[in-house]
Design a protein around this motif. Structure first.
Motif, mmCIF file in Angstrom:
data_model
loop_
_atom_site.group_PDB
_atom_site.id
_atom_site.type_symbol
_atom_site.label_atom_id
_atom_site.label_comp_id
_atom_site.label_asym_id
_atom_site.label_seq_id
_atom_site.Cartn_x
_atom_site.Cartn_y
_atom_site.Cartn_z
ATOM 1 N N VAL A 195 -85.557 58.147 41.319
ATOM 2 C CA VAL A 195 -85.047 57.689 42.657
ATOM 3 C C VAL A 195 -84.268 56.497 42.405
ATOM 4 N N SER A 196 -84.607 55.616 41.404
ATOM 5 C CA SER A 196 -83.746 54.550 41.304
ATOM 6 C C SER A 196 -82.282 54.915 40.515
ATOM 7 N N LEU A 197 -82.362 55.734 39.447
ATOM 8 C CA LEU A 197 -81.143 55.934 38.938
ATOM 9 C C LEU A 197 -80.213 56.596 40.137
ATOM 10 N N LEU A 198 -80.754 57.326 40.976
ATOM 11 C CA LEU A 198 -79.630 57.729 42.040
ATOM 12 C C LEU A 198 -79.379 56.854 43.066
ATOM 13 N N LEU A 199 -80.202 55.836 43.394
ATOM 14 C CA LEU A 199 -79.666 54.990 44.150
ATOM 15 C C LEU A 199 -78.810 53.722 43.534
ATOM 16 N N VAL A 200 -78.638 53.903 42.435
ATOM 17 C CA VAL A 200 -77.688 52.860 41.752
ATOM 18 C C VAL A 200 -76.179 53.295 42.070
ATOM 19 N N VAL A 201 -76.209 54.666 42.140
ATOM 20 C CA VAL A 201 -74.892 55.446 42.132
ATOM 21 C C VAL A 201 -74.004 54.581 43.403
ATOM 22 N N PRO A 202 -74.659 54.416 44.849
ATOM 23 C CA PRO A 202 -73.747 54.005 45.878
ATOM 24 C C PRO A 202 -73.654 52.382 45.615
ATOM 25 N N GLN A 203 -74.682 51.878 44.955
ATOM 26 C CA GLN A 203 -74.666 50.330 44.723
ATOM 27 C C GLN A 203 -73.477 50.030 43.810
ATOM 28 N N PHE A 204 -73.290 50.654 42.807
ATOM 29 C CA PHE A 204 -72.081 50.136 41.987
ATOM 30 C C PHE A 204 -70.704 50.924 42.146
ATOM 31 N N ALA A 205 -70.826 52.047 43.251
ATOM 32 C CA ALA A 205 -69.485 52.299 43.721
ATOM 33 C C ALA A 205 -68.922 51.417 44.771
ATOM 34 N N LEU A 213 -87.395 54.618 53.245
ATOM 35 C CA LEU A 213 -86.793 54.097 54.585
ATOM 36 C C LEU A 213 -85.482 53.787 53.923
ATOM 37 N N VAL A 214 -85.339 53.071 53.039
ATOM 38 C CA VAL A 214 -84.135 52.398 52.601
ATOM 39 C C VAL A 214 -83.227 53.215 52.240
ATOM 40 N N ALA A 215 -83.718 54.399 51.374
ATOM 41 C CA ALA A 215 -82.962 55.603 50.984
ATOM 42 C C ALA A 215 -82.355 56.314 52.287
ATOM 43 N N ILE A 216 -82.952 56.528 53.108
ATOM 44 C CA ILE A 216 -82.422 57.337 54.478
ATOM 45 C C ILE A 216 -81.473 56.360 55.242
ATOM 46 N N VAL A 217 -81.690 55.032 55.223
ATOM 47 C CA VAL A 217 -80.801 54.188 55.888
ATOM 48 C C VAL A 217 -79.517 54.065 55.150
ATOM 49 N N GLY A 218 -79.637 54.370 53.667
ATOM 50 C CA GLY A 218 -78.492 54.401 52.872
ATOM 51 C C GLY A 218 -77.372 55.368 53.156
ATOM 52 N N ILE A 219 -78.106 56.531 53.427
ATOM 53 C CA ILE A 219 -77.328 57.731 53.742
ATOM 54 C C ILE A 219 -76.458 57.440 54.912
ATOM 55 N N VAL A 220 -77.034 56.946 55.963
ATOM 56 C CA VAL A 220 -76.321 56.535 57.271
ATOM 57 C C VAL A 220 -75.228 55.534 56.995
ATOM 58 N N ALA A 221 -75.699 54.423 56.469
ATOM 59 C CA ALA A 221 -74.582 53.431 56.118
ATOM 60 C C ALA A 221 -73.337 53.839 55.430
ATOM 61 N N LEU A 222 -73.380 54.664 54.529
ATOM 62 C CA LEU A 222 -72.391 55.272 53.584
ATOM 63 C C LEU A 222 -71.512 55.993 54.372
ATOM 64 N N LEU A 223 -72.153 56.795 55.232
ATOM 65 C CA LEU A 223 -71.345 57.903 55.865
ATOM 66 C C LEU A 223 -70.507 57.243 57.166
ATOM 67 N N ALA A 254 -64.935 59.837 48.984
ATOM 68 C CA ALA A 254 -65.550 59.466 47.957
ATOM 69 C C ALA A 254 -66.881 58.817 48.223
ATOM 70 N N LEU A 255 -66.741 58.075 49.250
ATOM 71 C CA LEU A 255 -68.041 57.303 49.445
ATOM 72 C C LEU A 255 -69.047 58.297 50.265
ATOM 73 N N ALA A 256 -68.404 59.177 50.919
ATOM 74 C CA ALA A 256 -69.305 60.289 51.680
ATOM 75 C C ALA A 256 -69.971 60.926 50.716
ATOM 76 N N LEU A 257 -69.283 61.375 49.568
ATOM 77 C CA LEU A 257 -69.854 62.233 48.662
ATOM 78 C C LEU A 257 -71.017 61.375 47.973
ATOM 79 N N THR A 258 -70.933 60.120 47.611
ATOM 80 C CA THR A 258 -72.053 59.302 47.113
ATOM 81 C C THR A 258 -73.179 59.116 47.847
ATOM 82 N N ALA A 259 -73.094 59.667 49.284
ATOM 83 C CA ALA A 259 -74.205 59.615 50.126
ATOM 84 C C ALA A 259 -75.259 60.883 49.561
#
Length: 392
Positions: A214-224, A278-288, A367-372
């Protein structure tokens, strides 16, 4: 529960130590303009030197974690920080591309001593109802170290060349070494026989492996977001470099504050994994939402959405770090935190070229939408809160 002042002082020393070693690893990246213009290196060669400390970091994280489990936090911190100072001094004295690269790799490898030791120290000393807050404060060290490097390295390089610029991290590490010698004490641990009886937590269940994933995946939007935010607002929206840089820096500091707030939240609800989902779910919405503002070419709403998405993208770090240490237990926390950080750094290294290529093909908003997809995949992988071990 009231936490003694000495524990807050120890936490402050950990922030100083981790921020100092962050400066050590980040300094070469902020040397790229100097290396290119003043030293005559190609951008590719300068970039290779910039990545050298992170290579050393990735190669040594698990080893430092194992050493922390075996010898304790104080010994690892004192030995590792002292050796880091020596390595930085060596990098200031060497000549030639190859020798500088070797010195930077070694310095990065030695600086990794703080990653697992600081996390293990916090979970060992702070009671469960204050650990989220403490770890959230500890997680502010990365943006703090990056900000110090960004402000200090370029003018030092201009005034005194590469040695002066690299010396900043060495000097700060020396200060943190003295602070650790004065303030850091190992927490009391269960007897070795009891730790051995608890066994390998990775064999007991797949909880830790799932959190690592999970942490590995959530690093992707952070560094993008942090890597390409500057270029998006300068090229895509025509902002000045100063304005775009201020936005990105502001997002980093807001994210640091967000880590603390999320840590407090996890203490209040007595769970790390529930808030993590919940942070992961909100991250999807924020990126989109950020991508949608970009498609619509709304500069100000895009900037607001970018800051929000950046804050959410770093909010998981302290939660996952604390959960890993608590679930692994005192006998395995160091190694587990080493594995946790190793996966994150490897994923972060892949973000630049992969997301950069995607931006070249489909543009920043797409690309940001893709990182979601990363938090979308991560959400169902977050273990249920029932998997959390009651922290001791």
């Amino acid at each position: 529960m009231r936490v003694p002042a000495r524990l807050w002082a120890m936490l402050g020393v950990m922030v100083v130590a981790q921020a100092a070693t962050t400066v050590v690893t980040a300094a070469p990246a902020f040397l790229i303009p100097h290396l290119h213009t003043a030293e005559g290196l190609s951008l590719a060669a300068a970039g290779l030197l910039a990545g050298a400390p992170n290579l050393g970091l990735v190669l040594s994280l698990v080893a430092w974690g194992a050493a922390t489990d075996r010898f304790g936090e104080r010994r690892v911190l004192l030995a590792g920080l002292a050796l880091t100072v020596v390595a930085v001094a060596a990098s200031m004295l060497v000549h030639g591309f190859a020798w500088l690269g070797v010195a930077l790799v070694v310095g990065g490898a030695l600086s990794a001593c703080t990653n697992s030791a600081s996390g293990r120290l916090i979970t060992g000393w702070f009671p469960p109802e204050r650990r989220g807050l403490a770890m959230g404060i500890r997680q502010t060290c990365q943006p703090l170290g990056m900000a110090i490097a960004a402000l200090g390295v370029p003018p030092l390089a201009e005034a005194g060349g590469i040695p002066a610029a690299l010396g900043l991290g060495g000097a700060l590490t020396l200060v943190s070494l003295v602070c650790c010698a004065v303030a850091v004490r190992d927490p009391q641990r269960p007897p070795r026989a009891q730790i051995a009886a608890a066994g390998n937590p990775y064999r007991a269940s797949g909880t830790l492996a799932r959190i690592h994933t999970v942490s590995l995946l959530l690093v992707v939007p952070q560094f993008a977001l942090s890597t390409f935010g500057l270029v998006w607002f300068t090229v895509g929206f025509g902002w000045s470099a100063l304005a775009a840089g201020a936005l990105v820096a502001g997002a980093q500091f807001a994210g640091a504050a967000g880590r603390i707030l999320v840590g407090v939240w996890s203490d209040r609800v007595a769970s790390r994994l529930g808030p993590l989902r919940l942070v992961a779910i909100v991250g999807i919405v924020a990126l989109l939402a950020t991508a949608a503002c970009g498609w619509a070419e709304w500069a100000i709403p895009a900037a607001i959405a970018y800051v929000v998405a950046s804050c959410v993208s770093v909010a998981d770090n302290g939660l996952a770090f604390t959960a890993v240490a608590e679930i692994a237990g005192p006998g395995w926390a160091g190694r587990a935190l080493g594995v946790q950080n190793t996966g994150q750094f490897l994923a972060a290294a892949a973000v630049g070229p992969v997301v950069g290529a995607a931006i070249g093909l489909i543009g920043v908003p797409a690309a940001l939408a893709l990182t979601a997809l990363a938090p979308a995949i991560a959400t169902p992988l977050v273990p249920r809160p029932e998997a959390e071990r009651p922290a001791a």
